[in-house]
Motif scaffolding. Structure first.
Motif, mmCIF file in Angstrom:
data_model
loop_
_atom_site.group_PDB
_atom_site.id
_atom_site.type_symbol
_atom_site.label_atom_id
_atom_site.label_comp_id
_atom_site.label_asym_id
_atom_site.label_seq_id
_atom_site.Cartn_x
_atom_site.Cartn_y
_atom_site.Cartn_z
ATOM 1 N N ARG A 294 86.615 2.938 7.022
ATOM 2 C CA ARG A 294 85.791 3.630 8.010
ATOM 3 C C ARG A 294 85.963 5.132 7.824
ATOM 4 O O ARG A 294 87.070 5.606 7.566
ATOM 5 N N LEU A 295 84.870 5.864 7.925
ATOM 6 C CA LEU A 295 84.892 7.316 7.750
ATOM 7 C C LEU A 295 84.498 7.987 9.054
ATOM 8 O O LEU A 295 83.456 7.688 9.628
ATOM 9 N N GLU A 296 85.362 8.916 9.492
ATOM 10 C CA GLU A 296 85.065 9.733 10.668
ATOM 11 C C GLU A 296 85.200 11.196 10.271
ATOM 12 O O GLU A 296 86.221 11.589 9.683
ATOM 13 N N GLN A 297 84.202 11.979 10.602
ATOM 14 C CA GLN A 297 84.209 13.396 10.232
ATOM 15 C C GLN A 297 83.840 14.242 11.445
ATOM 16 O O GLN A 297 82.859 13.967 12.121
ATOM 17 N N THR A 298 84.653 15.283 11.681
ATOM 18 C CA THR A 298 84.413 16.215 12.775
ATOM 19 C C THR A 298 84.271 17.618 12.201
ATOM 20 O O THR A 298 85.160 18.096 11.493
ATOM 21 N N GLY A 299 83.186 18.283 12.500
ATOM 22 C CA GLY A 299 82.963 19.632 11.999
ATOM 23 C C GLY A 299 82.352 19.613 10.606
ATOM 24 O O GLY A 299 82.100 18.559 10.012
ATOM 25 N N THR A 300 82.147 20.827 10.086
ATOM 26 C CA THR A 300 81.537 20.984 8.768
ATOM 27 C C THR A 300 82.373 21.962 7.952
ATOM 28 O O THR A 300 82.820 22.994 8.462
ATOM 29 N N LEU A 301 82.553 21.622 6.687
ATOM 30 C CA LEU A 301 83.316 22.498 5.807
ATOM 31 C C LEU A 301 82.461 23.699 5.421
ATOM 32 O O LEU A 301 81.336 23.552 4.955
ATOM 33 N N THR A 302 83.034 24.899 5.604
ATOM 34 C CA THR A 302 82.311 26.127 5.257
ATOM 35 C C THR A 302 82.942 26.852 4.077
ATOM 36 O O THR A 302 82.508 27.937 3.707
ATOM 37 N N GLU A 303 83.991 26.269 3.485
ATOM 38 C CA GLU A 303 84.670 26.932 2.379
ATOM 39 C C GLU A 303 83.984 26.619 1.052
ATOM 40 O O GLU A 303 83.005 25.887 0.994
ATOM 41 N N GLY A 304 84.541 27.138 -0.055
ATOM 42 C CA GLY A 304 83.936 27.024 -1.362
ATOM 43 C C GLY A 304 84.233 25.714 -2.059
ATOM 44 O O GLY A 304 84.803 24.774 -1.488
ATOM 45 N N ALA A 305 83.849 25.679 -3.340
ATOM 46 C CA ALA A 305 83.938 24.443 -4.104
ATOM 47 C C ALA A 305 85.379 24.025 -4.373
ATOM 48 O O ALA A 305 85.663 22.837 -4.485
ATOM 49 N N ALA A 306 86.293 24.989 -4.488
ATOM 50 C CA ALA A 306 87.669 24.652 -4.841
ATOM 51 C C ALA A 306 88.324 23.801 -3.753
ATOM 52 O O ALA A 306 88.901 22.747 -4.032
ATOM 53 N N VAL A 307 88.247 24.239 -2.500
ATOM 54 C CA VAL A 307 88.851 23.458 -1.427
ATOM 55 C C VAL A 307 88.079 22.158 -1.215
ATOM 56 O O VAL A 307 88.662 21.119 -0.861
ATOM 57 N N SER A 308 86.775 22.167 -1.455
ATOM 58 C CA SER A 308 85.984 20.946 -1.320
ATOM 59 C C SER A 308 86.444 19.901 -2.326
ATOM 60 O O SER A 308 86.599 18.716 -2.002
ATOM 61 N N LEU A 309 86.677 20.340 -3.581
ATOM 62 C CA LEU A 309 87.198 19.424 -4.591
ATOM 63 C C LEU A 309 88.585 18.919 -4.216
ATOM 64 O O LEU A 309 88.906 17.746 -4.399
ATOM 65 N N THR A 310 89.424 19.810 -3.661
ATOM 66 C CA THR A 310 90.771 19.406 -3.259
ATOM 67 C C THR A 310 90.722 18.312 -2.200
ATOM 68 O O THR A 310 91.449 17.311 -2.279
ATOM 69 N N ILE A 311 89.857 18.481 -1.206
ATOM 70 C CA ILE A 311 89.737 17.461 -0.148
ATOM 71 C C ILE A 311 89.264 16.142 -0.740
ATOM 72 O O ILE A 311 89.805 15.062 -0.423
#
Length: 399
Positions: A294-311
């Motif tokens: 199950r996937l739950e997401q709160t908020g939206t990521l506003t950072e760049g590609a590097a942190v997005s890839l890390t997550i």
């Protein structure tokens, strides 16, 4: 690189020797061509000794300078005075080598010059003729002549010493700048090597995440297809299709990473690195592999590609560990919370009690290394009643 440095000292020695012989010959001619001539043999012996002093000055500078001072005393007493040039050259060289040693040499030269000035003041009145000049009759004025000659000798010695120190300072400064440039070049090469090693470490983590995840999914799909091939052939067929799809996607990512390692600039543009937006598709893959996610997401990521890839990679690694090590998994929760200054990631499964050795693999090490880039913290361990929990907090403030 050493040959030029040898040629420069040889040229300097040759120039000093040539200059000295010209001075000695000129003053010697003036000393013997007149009817009031200076004896020839002291001039010849002094010229030979002066030549020897110049020849040994490169290997034994202190000995050569001491010998030059002695020759200056003898020259002012019975010669033409040409050997004073040897002292001037020795003081200049001493200044080039070392400023502290130059002042010591100047002290000895000043003492010798003062004594030589006294000899010359007495010689022009009662000693052998000098440069064809007639002896002076004012015997009582020797002290004034001594003082005048001493001032000239000390001034010439001081000028030679200062010029040598200045030239030596310039050379030492140039050598220091060259050494610093070499040091900076080595530092730059070391930084480049460190950066290359860090990039290879990053690529190694990417390879681990891609291959470990994909193989775990493919094995789970293949096991499911094998178990249902007779009873549910359509479902087995779909599972085999997912295995093929996962394998092709994995092959593309591996090619992208290997292209980065080989620096193949002429290769085709690599596929875009996975981002947070692909996490729902990642969850679907694990659902297809038999894991109830199950996937739950709160908020939206506003950072760049590097942190997005890390997550993305952290979630992928945590779910891969569930797939590989979980037993009797009944539920898996993936919870992402995005705020202005941090991101929290929770992957928690409900399953049979976890094997204590399950958390000792390379996967959790990779998660901790990725989190460390964002001043993050990682909590991982078994859950009471069964299952495993991974909680990661990443700081995204001022990134």
């Amino acid at each position: 690189m050493m040959a030029p440095s040898r040629r420069r000292p040889d040229a300097a020695d040759t120039a000093i020797l040539a200059g000295y012989l010209v001075i000695a010959a000129a003053l010697g001619y003036l000393s013997v061509e007149s009817t009031i001539a200076t004896p020839l043999w002291p001039l010849v012996l002094l010229a030979i000794a002066g030549t020897v002093v110049i020849l040994i000055s490169r290997r034994r500078p202190a000995v050569a300078l001491g010998a030059a001072i002695v020759l200056m005393l003898a020259s002012f007493a019975v010669g033409s005075g040409a050997e004073a040039a040897l002292v001037i050259a020795g003081l200049y060289r001493a200044g080039v080598r070392d400023s502290r040693g130059a002042w010591i040499a100047f002290g000895w030269a000043a003492a010798g010059g003062t004594a030589a000035a006294l000899m010359l003041a007495l010689r022009v009145r009662s000693g052998p003729p000098l440069l064809g000049l007639a002896p002076r009759a004012d015997a009582a004025a020797w002290a004034t002549d001594w003082l005048s000659i001493t001032v000239v000798v000390l001034a010439a010695s001081l000028i030679a010493t200062l010029l040598g120190i200045n030239a030596g300072h310039g050379r030492r400064q140039a050598a220091a700048l060259a050494e610093r440039a070499e040091h900076l070049r080595r530092e730059r090469d070391q930084e480049a090597s460190i950066a290359t090693a860090a990039e290879r470490e990053r690529i190694a983590r990417e390879m681990h995440d891609v291959i470990a995840h994909s193989l775990a999914v493919m094995v789970a799909l293949a096991d499911g297809a094998q178990a249902s091939v007779n009873a549910r052939p359509d479902e087995a067929h779909r599972a085999i299709g997912r295995v093929s799809e996962t394998g092709r996607r994995t092959l593309g990512e591996v090619r992208r990473l290997l292209t980065a390692v080989r620096d193949e600039r002429d290769a085709a543009p690599p596929a875009e690195a996975p981002r947070v937006e692909r996490i729902p598709a990642l969850v679907d893959e694990f659902r297809a592999a038999g894991i109830p996610v199950r996937l739950e997401q709160t908020g939206t990521l506003t950072e760049g590609a590097a942190v997005s890839l890390t997550i993305y990679r952290i979630v992928q690694e945590a779910l891969t560990n569930v797939l590989r090590h979980g037993r009797g998994v009944r539920d898996v929760l993936v919870q992402l919370v995005f705020s202005r200054s941090e991101v929290t990631i929770l992957v928690k499964d409900v399953a049979a009690p976890a094997d204590p050795a399950a958390g000792a693999g390379r996967g959790l090490v990779g998660i901790r290394e990725r989190a460390a880039f964002y001043d993050g913290s990682v909590e991982a361990g078994p859950v009471a009643g069964g299952g495993w929990r991974v909680f990661v907090r990443l700081s995204t403030e001022d990134r």
